[in-house]
Design a protein around this motif. Structure first.
Motif, short mmCIF file in Angstrom:
data_model
loop_
_atom_site.label_atom_id
_atom_site.label_comp_id
_atom_site.label_asym_id
_atom_site.label_seq_id
_atom_site.Cartn_x
_atom_site.Cartn_y
_atom_site.Cartn_z
N GLU A 6 57.90 52.69 32.70
CA GLU A 6 57.48 50.90 33.99
C GLU A 6 58.47 50.29 34.13
OE1 GLU A 6 54.96 48.35 31.22
OE2 GLU A 6 56.34 46.97 31.06
N ASN A 9 59.84 48.11 38.68
CA ASN A 9 58.26 47.67 39.33
C ASN A 9 58.62 46.41 39.82
OD1 ASN A 9 56.42 46.13 39.70
ND2 ASN A 9 55.08 47.92 38.71
N THR A 11 58.19 43.97 40.89
CA THR A 11 57.34 42.40 40.31
C THR A 11 57.87 42.18 39.54
OG1 THR A 11 55.89 43.73 38.34
CG2 THR A 11 54.18 43.41 39.94
N ARG A 12 59.18 42.63 38.78
CA ARG A 12 60.24 42.21 38.87
C ARG A 12 61.44 41.71 38.77
NH1 ARG A 12 62.90 46.25 34.85
NH2 ARG A 12 63.79 44.37 33.85
N PRO A 13 61.45 40.09 39.24
CA PRO A 13 62.03 40.08 39.88
C PRO A 13 63.77 40.60 40.13
CG PRO A 13 61.22 38.35 38.86
CD PRO A 13 60.47 39.34 37.90
N ASP A 76 54.28 54.56 42.79
CA ASP A 76 52.73 53.74 42.43
C ASP A 76 52.75 52.86 43.75
OD1 ASP A 76 51.59 51.33 41.39
OD2 ASP A 76 52.63 51.33 39.73
N ASN A 99 49.96 57.57 41.53
CA ASN A 99 49.38 56.49 41.62
C ASN A 99 48.92 54.67 42.42
OD1 ASN A 99 48.42 54.51 39.18
ND2 ASN A 99 50.93 54.19 38.52
N ILE A 123 46.68 60.03 39.69
CA ILE A 123 45.51 58.32 38.55
C ILE A 123 44.71 58.28 39.30
CG2 ILE A 123 46.60 56.64 37.22
CD1 ILE A 123 48.72 57.22 36.27
N LEU A 125 41.89 54.91 39.41
CA LEU A 125 41.31 53.43 38.69
C LEU A 125 40.00 53.82 38.49
CD1 LEU A 125 43.68 51.20 40.34
CD2 LEU A 125 44.34 52.06 38.16
N ASP A 163 42.18 56.07 35.25
CA ASP A 163 42.50 54.85 34.30
C ASP A 163 41.68 53.98 34.03
OD1 ASP A 163 44.23 52.28 33.55
OD2 ASP A 163 45.27 52.75 34.56
N GLY A 196 48.07 51.38 32.19
CA GLY A 196 49.42 50.14 32.55
C GLY A 196 48.89 50.26 30.80
N SER A 198 51.01 46.96 28.93
CA SER A 198 50.78 45.68 28.32
C SER A 198 50.36 44.70 28.68
CB SER A 198 52.87 45.76 28.93
OG SER A 198 52.61 46.03 30.69
N PHE A 202 49.14 40.45 27.58
CA PHE A 202 49.66 39.46 28.08
C PHE A 202 49.25 38.29 27.32
CE2 PHE A 202 48.91 36.81 32.26
CZ PHE A 202 49.66 36.69 32.40
N ARG A 207 54.66 40.58 22.01
CA ARG A 207 53.41 41.91 22.65
C ARG A 207 53.85 42.30 22.65
NH1 ARG A 207 53.73 39.70 28.79
NH2 ARG A 207 52.14 41.75 28.30
N ILE A 227 51.82 54.36 30.87
CA ILE A 227 53.20 54.01 31.23
C ILE A 227 53.03 52.78 30.90
CG2 ILE A 227 53.18 52.28 33.63
CD1 ILE A 227 51.55 53.56 34.84
N1 THG Z 1 47.39 51.06 35.90
C1 THG Z 1 48.30 52.19 36.82
N2 THG Z 1 49.23 51.67 37.38
C2 THG Z 1 50.23 50.13 36.46
C3 THG Z 1 49.31 49.28 35.89
C4 THG Z 1 48.48 49.86 35.10
N3 THG Z 1 51.39 49.76 37.48
C5 THG Z 1 51.87 48.87 37.39
C6 THG Z 1 51.25 48.31 35.87
N4 THG Z 1 49.81 48.40 35.34
C7 THG Z 1 52.40 49.04 35.04
N5 THG Z 1 53.46 48.53 35.06
C8 THG Z 1 54.14 47.75 34.43
C9 THG Z 1 56.00 47.32 34.97
C10 THG Z 1 55.81 46.32 34.97
C11 THG Z 1 55.48 45.20 33.86
C12 THG Z 1 54.14 45.50 33.13
C13 THG Z 1 53.84 46.19 33.49
C14 THG Z 1 56.65 43.94 33.28
N6 THG Z 1 55.71 43.28 32.64
C15 THG Z 1 56.43 41.91 32.26
C16 THG Z 1 54.80 41.26 31.68
O1 THG Z 1 53.90 41.58 31.80
O2 THG Z 1 55.16 39.50 31.60
C17 THG Z 1 56.86 41.21 32.32
C18 THG Z 1 57.74 41.14 32.90
C19 THG Z 1 59.17 41.17 33.55
O3 THG Z 1 59.71 40.23 34.01
O4 THG Z 1 60.57 42.11 32.94
O5 THG Z 1 57.92 44.02 33.57
O6 THG Z 1 47.31 48.94 34.44
N7 THG Z 1 47.34 53.16 36.54
#
Ligand code: THG
Length: 265
Positions: A6, A9, A11-13, A76, A99, A123, A125, A163, A196, A198, A202, A207, A227
């Motif tokens: 994963e 991505n 969303t990670r700075p 993705d 995805n 994939i 959803l 998913d 996904g 993680s 949350f 975790r 993922i």
């Molecule tokens: N389903 C499907 N695709 C997806 C998701 C899903 N794609 C995106 C996401 N969810 C899965 N990918 C990630 C990528 C990075 C992080 C979480 C999910 C991640 N998370 C930390 C957090 O949540 O705090 C941030 C930590 C950091 O900044 O490094 O990094 O559900 N099909």
């Protein structure tokens, strides 16, 4: 179970910055480390940079396939334009996932033809424009809705990974259980499942403990792809232990090898 890394991505700075600065060594290293840790696919998400998503996606795919030609990729993105650019540039030997789609016609209309043309897995959803279902039955109904639309264009249901969408147990305590119940129900329709991981943990401490235990429960329930962060030793140890326990690792050969290589907790 297929492991999809994963970490690339936006969303990670750090990743966002690396994409913006075209820092190919950072992205290549993220891909390399995930593959070395046991991922078979690299998820690539460039959706939240300030730049041009299709352009960013093309660049990221080319960097990743340059680093590892045999790695599968998981594109993705909600944007069919970004997905198409990724598919056009990808010349690797791995499999490809798109995805993702949802039950919404707009995404299906643009993305499904790409999946057919390029022979990818998809994939989907378990949601539509009205939101995410709360119950296992709701997830099953959403799957039926998706399957109806997908079958109409002749796409093979075996290439669809549904998913069921996992939500944080910290705010929605019953959702992990509903998710787990939905897996065999969804699979009875002849499709596969992915998620996904993680999100489940949350807002909670430790975790990786929650992620690892949940992963092993989902494995038992029949989850086909996840993922996740392959650099998380707890989670990848749980994957290896679950494989050995569910007789997907004859004589625990892979488990013992992982132990010898220092990969288990
Ligand atoms: N389903 C499907 N695709 C997806 C998701 C899903 N794609 C995106 C996401 N969810 C899965 N990918 C990630 C990528 C990075 C992080 C979480 C999910 C991640 N998370 C930390 C957090 O949540 O705090 C941030 C930590 C950091 O900044 O490094 O990094 O559900 N099909």
């Amino acid at each position: 179970m297929l492991i999809i890394g994963e970490r690339i991505n936006s969303t990670r700075p750090q990743v966002r910055e690396a994409i913006r600065a075209r820092n190919s060594s950072f992205i290549a290293k993220e891909a390399h480390e995930q593959l070395k840790s046991g991922a078979e696919f690299i998820d690539i998400n460039c959706a939240v940079t300030s730049g041009d998503e299709p352009e960013d996606m093309e660049w990221a795919v080319s960097v990743i396939q340059g680093e590892a030609n045999s790695a599968g990729i998981c594109i993705d993105s909600p944007s069919h334009l970004a997905i198409e650019r990724a598919l056009k540039i990808y010349k690797g030997k791995g499999q490809v996932f798109i995805n993702s789609i949802t039950a919404e016609d707009e995404r299906i209309k643009h993305i499904l033809p790409l999946a057919s043309r390029y022979g990818t897995k998809l994939i989907a959803l378990a949601m539509d424009g009205s939101g995410m279902p709360d119950s296992a039955e709701g997830r099953l109904e959403m799957t039926k809705k998706i399957l109806e639309k997908v079958k109409r264009v002749g796409f093979n249901p075996e290439d669809i990974y549904i998913d069921p969408l996992i939500r944080p147990i910290s705010t929605e305590p019953a959702q992990a259980k509903e998710f787990l119940h939905s897996i065999p129900m969804i699979k009875s329709l002849g499709v596969k499942t992915a998620c996904g991981l993680s999100n489940v943990s949350f807002g909670l401490p430790s975790r990786s403990l929650i992620n690892a235990v949940f992963l092993s429960m989902a494995y038992q329930a029949g989850l086909d792809a996840a993922i996740l962060d392959p650099l998380d030793k707890h989670v990848m140890s749980a994957v290896r232990a679950a494989k050995a326990l569910l007789s997907e690792d004859d004589y625990c050969v892979e488990y013992i090898k992982a132990y010898r290589n220092g990969k288990l907790v």
